[in-house]
Scaffold this active site. Structure first.
Site, PDB file in Angstrom:
ATOM      1  N   ILE A 154     115.407  70.563  70.808  1.00  0.00           N
ATOM      2  CA  ILE A 154     115.873  70.730  69.019  1.00  0.00           C
ATOM      3  C   ILE A 154     116.003  69.319  68.625  1.00  0.00           C
ATOM      4  CG2 ILE A 154     118.168  71.076  67.913  1.00  0.00           C
ATOM      5  CD1 ILE A 154     118.225  73.188  69.712  1.00  0.00           C
ATOM      6  N   LYS A 155     116.391  67.926  69.339  1.00  0.00           N
ATOM      7  CA  LYS A 155     116.067  66.720  68.989  1.00  0.00           C
ATOM      8  C   LYS A 155     115.142  66.156  68.091  1.00  0.00           C
ATOM      9  CE  LYS A 155     117.596  63.535  71.524  1.00  0.00           C
ATOM     10  NZ  LYS A 155     118.499  62.156  71.909  1.00  0.00           N
TER      11      LYS A 155
ATOM     12  N   LYS B 187     107.404  76.228  73.007  1.00  0.00           N
ATOM     13  CA  LYS B 187     105.408  77.123  72.797  1.00  0.00           C
ATOM     14  C   LYS B 187     104.031  76.687  72.324  1.00  0.00           C
ATOM     15  CE  LYS B 187     107.711  80.636  70.734  1.00  0.00           C
ATOM     16  NZ  LYS B 187     110.102  80.135  71.342  1.00  0.00           N
TER      17      LYS B 187
ATOM     18  N   HIS C 146      84.913  52.776  81.472  1.00  0.00           N
ATOM     19  CA  HIS C 146      84.008  52.767  80.955  1.00  0.00           C
ATOM     20  C   HIS C 146      83.566  53.016  79.573  1.00  0.00           C
ATOM     21  CE1 HIS C 146      81.885  51.480  84.821  1.00  0.00           C
ATOM     22  NE2 HIS C 146      82.663  51.975  85.086  1.00  0.00           N
ATOM     23  N   GLN C 147      82.918  52.493  79.049  1.00  0.00           N
ATOM     24  CA  GLN C 147      82.789  53.237  77.078  1.00  0.00           C
ATOM     25  C   GLN C 147      82.961  54.910  77.112  1.00  0.00           C
ATOM     26  OE1 GLN C 147      80.368  52.298  74.280  1.00  0.00           O
ATOM     27  NE2 GLN C 147      81.926  51.108  73.279  1.00  0.00           N
TER      28      GLN C 147
ATOM     29  N   GLU D 297      80.404  55.619  85.151  1.00  0.00           N
ATOM     30  CA  GLU D 297      79.528  55.439  83.010  1.00  0.00           C
ATOM     31  C   GLU D 297      78.225  56.340  83.877  1.00  0.00           C
ATOM     32  OE1 GLU D 297      80.460  55.425  80.717  1.00  0.00           O
ATOM     33  OE2 GLU D 297      79.681  53.714  79.329  1.00  0.00           O
TER      34      GLU D 297
ATOM     35  N   ARG E  43      89.083  49.416  79.083  1.00  0.00           N
ATOM     36  CA  ARG E  43      87.794  49.076  79.892  1.00  0.00           C
ATOM     37  C   ARG E  43      86.965  47.720  81.308  1.00  0.00           C
ATOM     38  NH1 ARG E  43      82.909  49.170  74.663  1.00  0.00           N
ATOM     39  NH2 ARG E  43      81.598  48.136  76.887  1.00  0.00           N
ATOM     40  N   HIS E  44      86.911  48.313  81.753  1.00  0.00           N
ATOM     41  CA  HIS E  44      86.352  46.742  82.653  1.00  0.00           C
ATOM     42  C   HIS E  44      85.957  45.810  81.940  1.00  0.00           C
ATOM     43  CE1 HIS E  44      82.540  46.799  81.685  1.00  0.00           C
ATOM     44  NE2 HIS E  44      81.968  48.068  82.040  1.00  0.00           N
TER      45      HIS E  44
ATOM     46  N   ARG F 264      81.433  46.619  87.718  1.00  0.00           N
ATOM     47  CA  ARG F 264      82.110  45.587  87.591  1.00  0.00           C
ATOM     48  C   ARG F 264      83.752  46.964  86.919  1.00  0.00           C
ATOM     49  NH1 ARG F 264      78.124  48.851  85.251  1.00  0.00           N
ATOM     50  NH2 ARG F 264      78.166  50.116  83.136  1.00  0.00           N
TER      51      ARG F 264
ATOM     52  N   LEU G   9     112.317  82.419  73.138  1.00  0.00           N
ATOM     53  CA  LEU G   9     113.274  81.705  72.890  1.00  0.00           C
ATOM     54  C   LEU G   9     112.819  80.742  71.733  1.00  0.00           C
ATOM     55  CD1 LEU G   9     116.609  82.628  75.103  1.00  0.00           C
ATOM     56  CD2 LEU G   9     115.852  83.843  73.352  1.00  0.00           C
TER      57      LEU G   9
ATOM     58  N   GLY H 271      84.713  42.566  80.367  1.00  0.00           N
ATOM     59  CA  GLY H 271      82.876  42.259  80.163  1.00  0.00           C
ATOM     60  C   GLY H 271      82.587  42.083  80.925  1.00  0.00           C
TER      61      GLY H 271
ATOM     62  N   ASN I  46      76.965  43.216  79.292  1.00  0.00           N
ATOM     63  CA  ASN I  46      77.233  44.102  78.491  1.00  0.00           C
ATOM     64  C   ASN I  46      77.040  42.420  77.521  1.00  0.00           C
ATOM     65  OD1 ASN I  46      80.405  44.637  79.130  1.00  0.00           O
ATOM     66  ND2 ASN I  46      79.250  45.757  77.999  1.00  0.00           N
TER      67      ASN I  46
END
Lengths: 434, 413
Positions: A127-128, A9, A357-358, A291, A212-213, A267, A4, A215, A219
């Protein structure tokens, strides 16, 4: 889909669509309502859905046929999975759809997903959240719209026939948002996967924090891979992050509910240690969150990679998604690896914090936010930024907060994306989810 | 195992169903799976309670003596069922994680009593999940009896047994939502499945696992990829290609399978993403006319910093690691690499695929990975894994049957 109106759905269709696309399948949703809005206009009040209204019924059947035809064309060309988002509430309609599909599509498997709900509060909420903004009700006030929509549901209810075992269909029935689940005649790798996925869905609006962890030493040196520790700034960021989350969840009871997931790399674990100490909670280390494995390029800077492995470097630029580092992984391998984490996050009804990680976070983020996995690679997940995702009706609300490791100052920032289109390899068999 | 075990409550899995519905089979399979993924799990049943009780006549099989007319047997069964529940409580109070209960649970009253017993005796957080097996296909029931019970019948006939079951069936009460229990009903070996109030990470996993079970006794072939140059040099790890001898052996492997599989092209065929796996699989696949599915999950264990070194070099360079590995071979993780536990976790989706497959399964992979797969079918404890022997040029054929796994090994010359 079967069910319905206001039973979720479209919500389920869209989530499945996002999940399957993320896994790499060619998937598309065909929403009968959209076809109806285009052909019959948006001024249809509840009487349009009265089964005794012959002219309207004819029009609605035509719309459904058009949607089905487009779906069949899609599968016969390069589509692999199609989702037919409509009410399909009568045995007759389901039989017609099933027969047409088996006749006109080569090598197809169908799964019927029925959503049943008798909790009045849930329906009102649905509905809202989703119907009042619908193009159908733009000109009406919320009260009028709700009244009309409830009337529309009544029209459907009069002729609703739940899926019966006699119809001999492969189906899954989700009753009251997964409180009860019934599964019939489901076989095959992909259908089993979809079933497992659907069993974990719910509508609790819990927040998901991705960061992310802090720096790390690598890095700072612009190196990839490795298992080094945090830099001084990284440690400071972790402390500031802990303080930020401490304030997000004012009392300890709320904090105790947070699920903290991290990887097994120094890290990330170090960051999690600091954060969870402040929040006084435990964290879970998962190797699946490690990673991306950069194989022979581990520990090198990008410049060094360009010099030492020039062919690899060039290949990666062209084909970043499928390129696999020698003795390492590709992004596609990564997506396959972190799939269980997606299940975990979906299943969880409590806040989730992922310290990753990235590459990992790009893949996770892509699942929650975008449809094209080609866009994964362009996603920006900067260091010292925490992303808060709150799943809403059909997508995720996002807030990005940059936390300065030295001062602890928090600034909300916008993301900056560039998209490129990309083609993914296709497979032979096609699937239809109804 | 701290990585993969979540800090969670103890779990009790209770099996419900008439005799010859596969409850014991399900409990064995689940128990094996849960132990394999690292939980401490055990089954508590009438049979188990009987074996521990010296006062009872061990010649009478109380699990099969279900004649409701014989009051003495009924009482003994009742008592054994009760004992098993107490043993279960003890197990969980100590260091058990998951307990499976296969006792008397056929009526609402029985279940109510069980729930109360747990509530009263268990002094820690726990969750109960009920697993009901329902079957109305007489052929399936007959198969169950033939495969698992017939050998234990002393003077009973199948007909007598079926009649006794029919009498029990009159008092049998299937799980109902009113009882407020979290359950899964498997009807006709999973053709229809009903799940109610599913909660928790582990229960979701268990449901996914149960959805894949079936009763087909199909063969599973485990083979190592053939010889490479690294073998000749005694090096471990790496991604070398097959040597000339290796290619030859692969051809012979292909010939062996042509005979074994007798032209069946519907088999489930997996290999790893490593060159030696792919090459072996290509040669074998060509002979059989089928293509293997390559999955990174079947890649050999990551040897980390020891990758590509010979055994002697590792002993010289990393003596501390060798010592660590000797002390705890299962949990030892190669630095920047993996441990056996990581491999188990990685290989879990393959187990699901094997379970799901109703056709023969052929897996061409590598030593450590195959040890883990083999252990799932054969070992009761995962710390046996490092000692499993998986020789090269040897096809290990496993045929899982109710409660056991048949094994045969063939050396390919």
């Amino acid at each position: 889909m079967v069910g319905l109106p206001a039973r979720g759905k479209t919500y389920i269709s869209r989530k499945l669509h996002r999940y399957l696309n993320w896994l790499g399948y060619n998937c598309k949703v065909f929403n009968i309502g959209n076809y109806r809005r285009e052909i019959c206009g948006t001024e249809c009040d509840k009487n349009f859905f009265d089964s005794k209204n012959e002219q309207a019924t004819k029009a609605r059947n035509e719309c459904a046929s058009m949607a089905l035809n487009d779906l069949i064309n899609y599968l016969n060309s390069d589509g692999e999975i199609a989702i037919f988002d409509g009410t399909n509430t009568t045995k007759q309609r389901r039989n017609m759809v099933q027969c047409q599909l088996l006749q006109q599509c080569q090598n197809v498997q169908t799964l019927w997903i029925e959503s049943i709900c008798d909790d009045v509060e849930v329906i009102q909420n649905n509905i809202k959240l989703t119907k009042l903004n619908n193009p159908d009700y733009i000109s009406m006030s919320p009260e009028e719209a709700t009244k009309d929509f409830l009337g529309r549901i009544k029209m459907y209810e009069e002729v609703y026939q739940k899926i019966d075992l006699d119809e001999k269909l492969s189906f899954i029935k989700l009753i009251n948002i997964g409180e009860d689940i019934q599964i019939h005649k489901v076989k095959g790798y992909l259908l089993s996967k979809i079933i497992s996925y659907l069993m974990n869905l719910h509508t609790y609006p819990r927040p998901i924090y991705l960061t992310r962890h802090g720096g790390s030493i690598f890095n700072q040196e612009n190196r990839v891979g490795g298992d080094c520790d945090l830099s001084q700034q990284g440690i400071q960021y972790s402390q500031q992050l802990g303080k930020f989350l401490f304030e997000e969840f004012p009392n300890q009871e709320q904090r105790d509910q947070i699920h903290c997931l991290t990887s097994t790399m120094k890290r990330a674990t170090h960051t999690a240690d600091i954060v969870c100490n402040i929040l006084k909670i435990n964290y879970l280390q998962l190797k699946t969150l490690d990673e991306i494995n950069v194989g022979i390029c581990d520990g090198l800077t990008y410049t060094q990679i360009a010099i030492q492995f020039p062919e690899d470097f060039a290949e990666r630029k062209v084909n970043k998604l499928t390129y696999r580092y020698s003795r390492g992984e590709s992004y596609l391998d990564l997506i396959s690896r972190i799939e269980p984490i997606i299940y975990e996050i979906e299943r969880s009804r409590e806040p989730v914090l992922v310290i990753g990680h990235q590459a990992i976070l790009r893949s996770l983020y892509a699942y929650f936010h975008r449809n094209e996995i080609s866009e994964v690679l362009q996603l920006e997940i900067p260091i010292h930024v925490v992303i808060k995702l709150t799943p809403a009706a059909y997508n995720c609300e996002e807030i990005r907060i940059k936390i300065d490791p030295d001062t602890g100052e928090r600034k909300q920032i916008e993301e900056d994306l560039q998209f490129t289109r990309f083609n993914i390899l296709t497979k032979k068999k096609s699937y239809i989810l109804l | 195992m701290q990585q993969y075990k979540k800090t969670q409550n103890k779990l009790i899995l209770v099996l419900v169903g008439l005799p010859a519905r596969g409850k014991t089979h399900i409990s064995y399979k689940l128990n094996r799976y849960l132990n394999w993924i690292g939980y401490k799990s055990e089954i508590f049943s009438i049979k188990g309670a009987q074996q521990n009780n010296d006062q009872l006549d061990q010649n009478i099989d109380y699990e099969l003596e279900i004649d409701p007319a014989n009051q003495q047997f009924v009482d003994v069964r009742q008592q054994l069922s009760f004992t098993a529940a107490h043993q279960l409580v003890n197990f969980l109070q100590n260091d058990g994680d998951i307990a499976l209960y296969n006792g008397l649970t056929s009526t609402k009253l029985d279940r109510q009593k069980l729930k109360s017993l747990f509530k009263e005796k268990l002094k820690l957080e726990y969750q109960v999940f009920w697993i009901e097996s329902i079957c109305d296909d007489p052929q399936v029931i007959l198969n169950n009896i033939n495969e698992s019970k017939l050998s234990r019948f002393k003077e009973k006939t199948i007909e007598q047994f079926m009649n006794q079951i029919n009498v029990l069936a009159q008092d049998y009460e299937s799980l109902e939502n009113i009882e407020n229990l979290s359950y899964i009903k498997l009807i006709n070996i999973g053709k229809l499945v009903k799940v109610h109030m599913l909660e928790g990470y582990l229960c979701s996993k268990i449901v996914s696992f149960l959805l894949n079970l079936h009763a087909n006794n199909r063969q599973i072939y485990l083979v190592r990829s053939c010889q490479t140059e690294y073998h000749l040099l005694d090096k471990i790890g790496g991604d070398p290609e097959l040597s000339a001898t290796g290619k030859q052996h692969s051809q012979q492997l292909g010939d062996y399978f042509i005979e074994e599989l007798k032209g069946n092209k519907n088999i489930t065929f997996f290999t790893s993403q490593m060159k030696r796996g792919i090459q072996t699989a290509e040669i074998v696949g060509d002979k059989l006319g089928i293509k293997a599915l390559k999955t990174k999950n079947l890649d050999e264990i990551d040897y980390g910093i020891c990758d590509g070194l010979t055994v002697k070099e590792i002993a010289a360079k990393y003596p501390k690691q060798i010592k660590e590995r000797k002390a705890n071979p299962l949990e030892f993780k190669y630095p920047r690499g993996e441990s056996f536990l990581d491999v188990i976790h990685r290989v879990e989706p393959i187990i699901y695929e094997i379970e799901r497959s109703r056709e023969p399964v052929l897996i061409i992979a590598h030593v450590a990975v195959l040890k883990c797969l083999y252990a799932y079918y054969h070992c009761n404890q995962i710390n046996e894994i490092p000692n499993i022997d998986i020789p090269i040029n040897c096809v290990i054929k496993l045929v899982p049957i109710p409660y056991h796994c048949l094994e045969s090994r063939v050396i390919i010359k």
